[in-house]
Design a protein around this motif. Structure first.
Motif, PDB file in Angstrom:
ATOM      1  N   LEU A 440      29.894  42.004  68.664  1.00  0.00           N
ATOM      2  CA  LEU A 440      30.656  43.045  67.969  1.00  0.00           C
ATOM      3  C   LEU A 440      30.314  44.422  68.531  1.00  0.00           C
ATOM      4  CD1 LEU A 440      30.423  41.811  64.262  1.00  0.00           C
ATOM      5  CD2 LEU A 440      32.146  41.269  66.006  1.00  0.00           C
ATOM      6  N   ASP A 441      31.330  45.241  68.665  1.00  0.00           N
ATOM      7  CA  ASP A 441      31.161  46.618  69.138  1.00  0.00           C
ATOM      8  C   ASP A 441      31.204  47.557  67.938  1.00  0.00           C
ATOM      9  OD1 ASP A 441      31.173  45.657  71.757  1.00  0.00           O
ATOM     10  OD2 ASP A 441      33.365  45.790  71.882  1.00  0.00           O
ATOM     11  N   GLY A 442      30.210  48.441  67.847  1.00  0.00           N
ATOM     12  CA  GLY A 442      30.177  49.416  66.769  1.00  0.00           C
ATOM     13  C   GLY A 442      29.579  48.915  65.484  1.00  0.00           C
ATOM     14  N   PHE A 443      29.006  47.742  65.491  1.00  0.00           N
ATOM     15  CA  PHE A 443      28.451  47.197  64.253  1.00  0.00           C
ATOM     16  C   PHE A 443      27.207  47.962  63.824  1.00  0.00           C
ATOM     17  CE2 PHE A 443      25.469  44.282  62.153  1.00  0.00           C
ATOM     18  CZ  PHE A 443      26.208  43.964  61.031  1.00  0.00           C
ATOM     19  N   LYS A 444      26.381  48.406  64.772  1.00  0.00           N
ATOM     20  CA  LYS A 444      25.134  49.093  64.424  1.00  0.00           C
ATOM     21  C   LYS A 444      25.413  50.388  63.668  1.00  0.00           C
ATOM     22  CE  LYS A 444      20.805  50.763  66.445  1.00  0.00           C
ATOM     23  NZ  LYS A 444      20.839  52.049  65.786  1.00  0.00           N
ATOM     24  N   GLY A 481      22.194  38.322  64.290  1.00  0.00           N
ATOM     25  CA  GLY A 481      22.699  39.692  64.409  1.00  0.00           C
ATOM     26  C   GLY A 481      24.212  39.704  64.374  1.00  0.00           C
ATOM     27  N   ASP A 482      24.809  40.358  65.365  1.00  0.00           N
ATOM     28  CA  ASP A 482      26.274  40.428  65.434  1.00  0.00           C
ATOM     29  C   ASP A 482      26.823  39.594  66.578  1.00  0.00           C
ATOM     30  OD1 ASP A 482      25.305  41.942  67.484  1.00  0.00           O
ATOM     31  OD2 ASP A 482      26.625  43.665  67.156  1.00  0.00           O
ATOM     32  N   VAL A 520      35.434  47.247  63.481  1.00  0.00           N
ATOM     33  CA  VAL A 520      34.534  46.919  64.573  1.00  0.00           C
ATOM     34  C   VAL A 520      35.370  46.377  65.720  1.00  0.00           C
ATOM     35  CG1 VAL A 520      32.497  46.428  63.167  1.00  0.00           C
ATOM     36  CG2 VAL A 520      34.145  44.607  63.616  1.00  0.00           C
ATOM     37  N   GLY A 521      34.820  46.513  66.910  1.00  0.00           N
ATOM     38  CA  GLY A 521      35.455  45.909  68.078  1.00  0.00           C
ATOM     39  C   GLY A 521      34.731  44.627  68.429  1.00  0.00           C
TER      40      GLY A 521
END
Length: 561
Positions: A440-444, A481-482, A520-521
């Motif tokens: 996932l992109d932007g999850f943090k 995690g993601d 999210v991406g």
């Protein structure tokens, strides 16, 4: 004078003998019969003392009855003489027909043997046929000879000992014959009494055994009927093998079926189709197993089934006694524990260990170069359809297949080898096991800005969307995690790319988390599993491709919350 009175004496004696013999044959027990025999000698044959020596099962003779002298009776009754001593006595002296007479002139040699005897006092004989106190007269008693037997007599069952004739003389011809006849009739009466006694003991023993059996059957019935867990009796052998003959209330309640309906089934009719093999093995072995039985409402319940083969010594196994215990709760807990061990607690997806297990089950150690894409085609028997000589295989007569320079494999293990489409060809028609690694992109930033609860909500929703976007039979797993991984079999390269695009489009849609909409991406790397690789190698390859894909996209195209 004696000759003139003999007919009268003989007639009186016959009358007495007739009465005594009638008493012998109507005595109620063996002991009564033996005592009647002894009493009859004194009452009907004119002797003052009589003793019945009965053969015991070990062959020795015991004084079983005595008549004529209470003092001598108390002294001698119950004492035992050895068979050897009796054989010695019956083999010496004078034989009067079947009688044995040992005169006092010879009897002194018997004074020290172990045959019980009494001693009487009296003067020495004054004339030739006068009875001496030390004279001995024995009347052996034999069972009647068996039909067709060679001998006149059967087995020795006892000996009558008589003493002190009332007339003081040794018996004449009539007296000897009367004693001999009496011994013969006494033997018949004793044999009959012994037979009746044995029959009575057998009847008493049989009645006791029947009472014990009835008590045992009643105990079994109560234990069977009122057992807290299920019990059943099933037929064993024959055309009706396995048919249920009887069930208790607990089993009927467990399966929701009345007892009358249960008798129409066998356990093979009730067991879950996947457990039929386990049931058959258990029935044959008389062992135990855990399997599922069908309820009347169509559901299944997990049970522990334990069989005991009840055998008959003559006919072999007769039926199965089956104990059925409800283990639904325990099995549910076990399945829950197994699910927790193999699935992610947050999303419910298979975890990393389960993913690697499923992936490893599809892979063998044979390198892909040993079986090109054509190996995916199978012949009618389920074996790989390719030329073994062209690809370096040597089929042995023992069924083992050897790859040159590599380890041995079983050529007939029905393993469908996993292969990958060729690199550099977008769509060559080949299908393989695609491994999509998703990050996932932007999850943090969502975790940092809105907290872990929001992050958890995003992960749960992403897992739901990924599961919704794949086919039945595909695997969606969370590595941690993601990071997610999708296993999709039977895809070409173009199919895998299309799947990745569809899943990305699902993921980037807004997600409600903690009362707000976030985005999210997703970056996907597509790897391919094939035999010759390990599960870790496959995942590493897909992970590397994911990072290549992530770096190749402009940063502004990576949608975040």
């Amino acid at each position: 004078m004696e000759a003139e009175s003999e007919p009268y004496v003989r007639l009186a004696s016959l009358r007495q003998l007739h009465q005594v013999m009638a008493d012998m044959n109507t005595a109620r027990s063996l002991a009564d019969t033996l005592q009647t025999v002894a009493n009859g000698v004194v009452a009907a044959l004119g002797y003052e003392l009589a003793c019945v020596n009965l053969v015991r099962p070990d062959g020795d003779l015991v004084v079983a009855a005595f008549a004529g002298d209470p003092t001598a009776e108390a002294f001698i009754t119950g004492r035992v003489g050895s068979r050897d001593s009796w054989e010695r006595r019956l083999g010496m002296g004078e034989t009067w027909g079947d009688l044995v007479f040992i005169p006092h002139t010879e009897g002194w040699v018997l004074d020290d043997d172990d045959v019980p005897q009494w001693y009487t006092d009296g003067p020495a004989p004054r004339f030739e046929d006068e009875w001496h106190p030390s004279d001995r007269l024995f009347a052996p008693m034999y069972t009647p000879a068996a039909p067709g037997g060679n001998g006149a007599c059967g087995e020795l069952i006892g000996v009558l000992s008589v003493d002190r004739p009332r007339n003081g003389r040794r018996p004449g011809a009539w007296g000897r014959e009367a004693l001999q006849m009496y011994a013969f009739q006494a033997a018949i009466a004793i044999s009959n009494a012994r037979l009746r006694s044995n029959m009575q003991r057998a009847l008493v023993r049989l009645e006791r055994e029947q009472q014990a059996l009835r008590a045992s059957e009643e105990s079994f019935r109560q234990a069977f009927e009122y057992a807290p867990s299920g019990m059943a009796i099933a037929e064993m052998g024959g055309d009706q093998h396995g048919r249920i003959l009887r069930t208790n209330d607990a089993l009927c309640r467990l399966l929701g079926r009345p007892a009358s309906a249960m008798r129409r089934y066998s356990f093979s009719d009730l067991v879950h189709p996947e457990d039929i093999g386990t049931l058959l093995r258990t029935s044959a072995e008389g062992g135990r197993a855990e399997l599922r039985l069908g309820r009347r409402d169509g559901t299944y319940v997990w049970v522990s089934l334990r069989n005991s083969v009840v055998a008959d010594a003559a006919d072999g196994p007769r039926f199965l006694l089956t104990h059925v215990e409800d283990i639904e709760d325990r099995k549910r807990r076990e399945l829950q524990l197994a699910h927790r061990a193999s699935h992610d607690s947050l999303t419910g997806l298979p975890n990393s260990a389960e993913l690697r297990s499923r992936l490893s089950s599809r892979l063998c150690a044979r390198p892909q170069s040993a079986h090109p894409a054509a190996v995916d085609a199978m012949d009618a028997q389920g074996h790989p359809a390719f030329d073994t000589h062209d690809h370096g295989f040597d089929f042995r007569t023992d069924g083992a297949e050897r790859f040159h320079g590599a380890e041995r494999f079983d050529a007939y293990d029905h393993h469908v080898h996993t292969v990958a489409p060729e690199d550099g060809v977008r769509d060559d028609g080949a299908k393989g096991l695609a491994v999509l690694f998703c990050d996932l992109d932007g999850f943090k930033s969502i975790n940092d800005r809105f907290g872990h609860n929001a992050g958890d909500a995003v992960l749960i929703e992403v897992a739901r969307r990924l599961s919704r976007g794949v086919r039945d039979g595909d695997t969606v797993a969370r590595l941690g995690g993601d990071e997610f991984v999708i296993l999709a079999d039977g895809l070409g390269r173009a199919d895998a790319q299309d799947l990745a695009v569809r899943l990305r489009n699902e993921i980037i849609q807004p997600i409600r988390a903690e009362g707000r909409a976030v985005r999210v991406g997703a970056s996907f790397g597509i790897g391919w599993a094939h035999c010759g690789m390990t599960a870790d190698e496959v995942l590493k390859s897909a992970d590397e491709r994911m990072y290549v894909e992530k770096r190749s996209r402009p940063k502004q195209h990576r949608r975040a919350g």
